[in-house]
Motif scaffolding. Sequence first.
Motif, PDB file in Angstrom:
ATOM      1  N   LEU A   1       0.831  -1.204   0.000  1.00 19.51           N
ATOM      2  CA  LEU A   1       0.000   0.000   0.000  1.00 19.51           C
ATOM      3  C   LEU A   1       0.870   1.260   0.000  1.00 19.51           C
ATOM      4  N   TRP A   2       1.919   1.269   0.800  1.00 23.82           N
ATOM      5  CA  TRP A   2       2.820   2.413   0.842  1.00 23.82           C
ATOM      6  C   TRP A   2       3.476   2.650  -0.516  1.00 23.82           C
ATOM      7  N   GLN A   3       3.901   1.582  -1.162  1.00 18.33           N
ATOM      8  CA  GLN A   3       4.534   1.720  -2.476  1.00 18.33           C
ATOM      9  C   GLN A   3       3.543   2.270  -3.501  1.00 18.33           C
ATOM     10  N   MET A   4       2.275   1.863  -3.423  1.00 21.54           N
ATOM     11  CA  MET A   4       1.270   2.413  -4.324  1.00 21.54           C
ATOM     12  C   MET A   4       1.080   3.892  -4.061  1.00 21.54           C
TER      13      MET A   4
ATOM     14  N   GLN B   1       3.266   5.982  -2.898  1.00 20.51           N
ATOM     15  CA  GLN B   1       4.429   6.684  -3.395  1.00 20.51           C
ATOM     16  C   GLN B   1       4.419   6.814  -4.916  1.00 20.51           C
ATOM     17  N   ALA B   2       3.966   5.756  -5.585  1.00 17.66           N
ATOM     18  CA  ALA B   2       3.933   5.773  -7.046  1.00 17.66           C
ATOM     19  C   ALA B   2       2.922   6.799  -7.557  1.00 17.66           C
ATOM     20  N   LYS B   3       1.843   7.004  -6.801  1.00 16.85           N
ATOM     21  CA  LYS B   3       0.834   7.960  -7.224  1.00 16.85           C
ATOM     22  C   LYS B   3       1.166   9.381  -6.795  1.00 16.85           C
ATOM     23  N   GLY B   4       2.253   9.517  -5.978  1.00 20.98           N
ATOM     24  CA  GLY B   4       2.663  10.837  -5.552  1.00 20.98           C
ATOM     25  C   GLY B   4       1.729  11.432  -4.516  1.00 20.98           C
TER      26      GLY B   4
END
Length: 265
Positions: free
Chosen positions: A257-260, A262-265
């Motif tokens: 969830l955290w990586q998602m 971050q990817a979405k800014g």
Amino acid sequence: MRTDWLGAEFDGVKLRLWVDGALSQRIVAGSPEQVLQTMLADLPVTDRPLLRSGWPDAALTPVPSAVAVAADQGRMPGLSQAAPADLMRHQPGRIRGFLTTRPDFDGVLCLIGHSTVWAHLSAGEVVSFRSFISAELFSMIRSFDALPAPADPADDGFAQALNHAMSRPAGLAADLAGLRAQVTLGQSDKAQAASRLAGLLIGAELAAARPYWLGQEVVVIGDGQWDAHYLAALASQGLSAAQADGVEMARAGLQDLWQMMQAKG
């Protein structure tokens, strides 16, 4: 090792908190948010986002649904099902963590906890699921009758009760009454009764969940207390299930969830 995020999972009974890779746990009596804030009070973590899984006020998404979805204010959504009516709160986080290891999995997850969820996954989505409160019933009956924890699943009493309940699940209530009578009459000691109780409850559950596990690839995801009993029960039906650690899957789901985010800014 410092991480950029903090993660918490509430499974309905226990609250788990990950801070810089370290795990702490507490039993919750009351509000999980209050317990969480108490756990955080003495930690210098106010500058980092806090991600939550299993929160009672999190949104519910109807199935079929992917679990790799965005969070609402850091709360990972749960899943709901209209017919038969059902819901799960913290299990989607564990499913999400599992799918980071096997994104193409097509089969069934048996997620063991205070309630056990059998979830059918296909193409990265939860297609349907069914929950059972077998462990909760065991805890209630065990507490009332002062029974010990269930013994090794290799115990003959567990296997016999399991097979009996699978062949006659409609008689479960009568079988439970008979089990209590056996202890009172001295026909069974409490350790034997605990094994038979576990076998009766899991056997009735497997009978009801047969459409989920029969002919499917099954992975058992749990925290250790009941995993061996479910694996033994499935093995007795000729099914060799794989196993994954539930706490690690929960952490992996929060990490994903955290990586998602971050990817979405």
